[in-house]
Design a protein around this motif. Structure first.
Motif, short mmCIF file in Angstrom:
data_model
loop_
_atom_site.label_atom_id
_atom_site.label_comp_id
_atom_site.label_asym_id
_atom_site.label_seq_id
_atom_site.Cartn_x
_atom_site.Cartn_y
_atom_site.Cartn_z
N LEU A 82 -0.34 60.10 79.18
CA LEU A 82 0.40 59.63 78.02
C LEU A 82 1.89 59.72 78.28
O LEU A 82 2.40 60.81 78.58
CB LEU A 82 0.02 60.46 76.80
CG LEU A 82 -1.48 60.55 76.47
CD1 LEU A 82 -1.89 61.98 76.21
CD2 LEU A 82 -1.82 59.67 75.30
N ASP A 83 2.59 58.59 78.18
CA ASP A 83 4.03 58.58 78.41
C ASP A 83 4.77 58.52 77.08
O ASP A 83 4.92 57.45 76.50
CB ASP A 83 4.41 57.39 79.28
CG ASP A 83 5.87 57.46 79.72
OD1 ASP A 83 6.56 58.42 79.34
OD2 ASP A 83 6.31 56.54 80.45
N GLU A 84 5.24 59.66 76.61
CA GLU A 84 5.93 59.76 75.33
C GLU A 84 5.31 58.84 74.29
O GLU A 84 5.98 57.99 73.72
CB GLU A 84 7.41 59.39 75.51
CG GLU A 84 8.07 60.24 76.57
CD GLU A 84 9.58 60.06 76.61
OE1 GLU A 84 10.14 59.60 75.61
OE2 GLU A 84 10.18 60.40 77.64
N PRO A 85 4.01 59.01 74.01
CA PRO A 85 3.31 57.99 73.22
C PRO A 85 3.78 57.93 71.78
O PRO A 85 3.57 56.93 71.12
CB PRO A 85 1.84 58.43 73.29
CG PRO A 85 1.89 59.89 73.56
CD PRO A 85 3.12 60.12 74.39
N LYS B 118 10.13 61.40 84.52
CA LYS B 118 8.80 61.63 83.93
C LYS B 118 7.95 60.36 83.97
O LYS B 118 6.79 60.40 84.38
CB LYS B 118 8.95 62.10 82.47
CG LYS B 118 9.81 63.35 82.31
CD LYS B 118 9.83 63.83 80.87
CE LYS B 118 10.43 62.82 79.91
NZ LYS B 118 11.87 62.59 80.12
N SER B 119 8.54 59.25 83.57
CA SER B 119 7.77 58.00 83.58
C SER B 119 7.38 57.62 84.99
O SER B 119 6.27 57.16 85.24
CB SER B 119 8.58 56.87 82.94
OG SER B 119 8.82 57.16 81.59
N SER B 120 8.31 57.81 85.92
CA SER B 120 8.01 57.49 87.32
C SER B 120 6.86 58.34 87.80
O SER B 120 5.94 57.85 88.45
CB SER B 120 9.24 57.76 88.18
OG SER B 120 10.36 57.12 87.63
#
Ligand SMILES: Nc1ncnc2c1ncn2[C@@H]1O[C@H](COP(=O)(O)OP(=O)(O)OP(=O)(O)O)[C@@H](O)[C@H]1O
Ligand SMILES: [Mg+2]
Lengths: 261, 276
Positions: B171-174, B56-58
């Motif tokens: 938004l990455d798991e903010p 997901k982050s990638s």
């Protein structure tokens, strides 16, 4: 009972303790002179009372001002030269692994050589005067600045760099907005160490064919057999060193908010 | 408003056939994504949901233009993305505030960068003040990050992103580092902000409830290598309650899809590595 009374209480206790330490030093000094006085008639000139008397006279007659200012100028010029040289080198070494590995051996080697060993060579190259002093003090101060700067760059949070990249920062913006402020704390730690080392080395350097500065003044008092003035200069050197270090510490606290290191 | 109509530009952000892998030269590479496509419409909030390590982050770094995929590409308003886009705002899992700047300076960070839209000092100041008001932190302008709680810091990170008035939020798991109560508040805040500004958003999360509460659409990532294994449209009005019957039904389907993917797909990554 309120929150502010606790640190206030602590800091006054700390000042009290440190004053007590200085008092003990004074007592030991007097005792030492007393013991020495039995075998050495001249020792009286070294006693605290004679010393402070001379110090007061010298300061009142403005005789130390020129020497002090010259010495402080030498400290500042060498420190600035060391910063101008050391910070860019430190940033480069800290940001490149290859550069770091290829220089670390050489730096550790050079760092361990007492700068005073360069003295004859410095005089040979730069002649007599201020130039060899600046040279010696600069190479003294440059190592702590290089090493602290590169350590500071290496500990930069990679996420800060990612943040800058996500804002399309240019190389210059990354350098000035992330790398420089993010390593300032380490650089100032390096400055504090450097000031201490410069101050210690300054005195022997000033015994090298110059005609002003506190180191010169010490040789001068010796030649005039003015021993209480010699002791006064020593006390002044200690006090100034203490103040310089306190100043460097203040700068660090003022410029570097908590959590940056 | 002079926004282009959805009809002319059906997607503000479009990722097509993204493939991504990591690895050292010569060594077998770790294929993370095989073929992922996503279309984000103006004002739409899409949650990309998936287990830890699925990529997901990638994926988000690719959408942000911070990482080049092995295959496929990203378009913003139909133009292919070559680097970070000024109208795309990014919020990381940790607030990533700069400790030497005050709250206000952190929010304004980057507004004056050369590759950002040119704003005069007054507009910049207004943008910063407005963004701070939006996350309700006007009382703490001069505070340094070390003096902020985790929730406050994450609100500052959100404000820093809003000050640039992004059209698309990534938004990455903010909120994953926050406690449950603060997380709920932050989710409400994010929902209000995206609704008010009609901001499109891709919200990466591993929290099914978060996806159910916030998203207009949920894209489920799973498998090894990762790919899209399911998609749901959620039409419930806000504010939502994660235990509502409709949402519970979707949750069951999501859990089922993840279970199926694990059974059908190749063994989990750790196992594969152990065999190799
Ligand atoms: N910079 C990198 N270099 C090599 N491998 C990486 C890198 N970043 C991620 N990976 C690998 O890619 C895979 C996906 O990582 P990623 O961080 O994108 O997952 P994620 O879904 O965000 O996980 P999480 O929910 O734990 O944040 C993992 O197997 C990880 O080991
Ligand atoms: Mg992640």
């Amino acid at each position: 009972m309120n929150a502010t009374s606790i640190p206030l209480h602590r800091s006054s206790a700390r000042i009290g303790l440190s004053l007590f330490g200085l008092f003990v030093l004074l007592v030991l000094w007097s005792l030492g002179i007393h013991v020495l006085g039995k075998s050495m008639p001249l020792a009286g000139a070294l006693s605290p009372s004679d010393t402070f008397h001379s110090l007061y006279d010298l300061l009142a007659r403005n005789e130390l001002t020129r020497h002090t200012l010259t010495s402080l100028k030498r400290v500042m010029v060498s420190l600035l030269a060391a910063l101008a040289l050391g910070v860019p080198i430190g940033v480069a070494v800290g940001s490149s692994r290859a550069l770091d590995s290829s220089t670390s051996g050489a730096f550790q080697f050079l760092r361990m050589i007492s700068p005073l060993s360069w003295m004859p060579i410095a005089v040979m190259i730069f002649g007599i005067g201020d130039a060899p002093i600046y040279f010696l003090l600069t190479i003294t101060a440059v190592w702590p600045i290089i090493l602290n700067t590169s350590a500071g760059v290496r500990q930069l949070n990679p996420r800060w760099l990612l943040l800058a990249r996500s804002l399309s920062a240019t190389r210059g913006e990354i350098l000035w907005r992330i790398v420089v402020p993010g390593t300032l704390g380490h650089v100032l730690t390096g400055v504090r160490v450097a000031i201490g080392m410069i101050w210690i080395l300054l005195i022997p350097c000033e015994m090298l064919g110059v005609s002003s500065g506190l180191g010169y003044f010490i040789l001068d008092t010796r030649d005039r057999l003015a021993y209480s003035e010699l002791m006064a200069a020593i006390v002044l050197i200690g006090a100034l060193g203490f103040l310089l270090d306190a100043l460097a510490q203040r700068l660090h606290r003022h410029w570097v908010p908590a959590g940056t290191d | 408003m002079s926004k282009p109509t959805p009809m002319l530009h059906p997607a503000v952000l479009e990722a097509s056939h993204i493939a991504l892998s990591y690895g050292h030269a010569g060594r077998a590479t770790n294929v993370v994504l095989r073929d992922f496509s996503l279309q984000l419409k103006a004002g739409e909030v899409v949650a990309v949901l998936g287990p830890s390590g699925v990529g997901k982050s990638s994926l988000l770094r690719v959408l942000a233009g911070l990482q080049t995929p092995d295959n496929g590409g990203v378009r913003v308003h139909g133009e292919s993305l070559k680097g970070p886009h000024p109208r795309v705002g990014l919020v990381f899992q940790d607030p990533c505030l700069l400790p030497w700047l005050t709250l206000e300076e952190n929010v304004g960070f980057g507004l004056d960068f050369r590759h950002q839209p040119v704003l005069d000092a007054k507009t910049r100041r207004e943008r910063v003040r407005d963004a701070i008001a939006e996350v309700d932190l006007q009382h703490a302008l001069g505070h340094y990050p070390s003096e902020l709680s985790g929730g406050m810091a994450q609100r500052v990170a959100l404000a820093r992103c809003l000050a640039r008035q992004p059209e698309i939020l990534l938004l990455d798991e903010p909120f994953s580092a926050l406690d449950e109560i603060t997380r709920g508040d932050m989710q409400t805040l994010l929902q209000q902000i995206t609704a008010r500004h009609k901001t499109a958003a891709v919200l990466v999360t591993h929290d099914i409830d978060e996806a159910l509460v916030l998203a207009d659409r949920i894209a489920l990532l799973g498998g090894q290598p990762g790919g899209l294994i399911g998609e749901w449209r959620i039409e419930q009005p806000h504010p939502r309650d994660a235990v509502a019957a409709e949402l519970t039904r979707v949750r069951v389907e999501i859990v089922q899809a993840l279970r199926d993917a694990r059974r059908a797909g190749s063994p989990p990554a750790e196992l594969q590595r152990a065999v190799a």
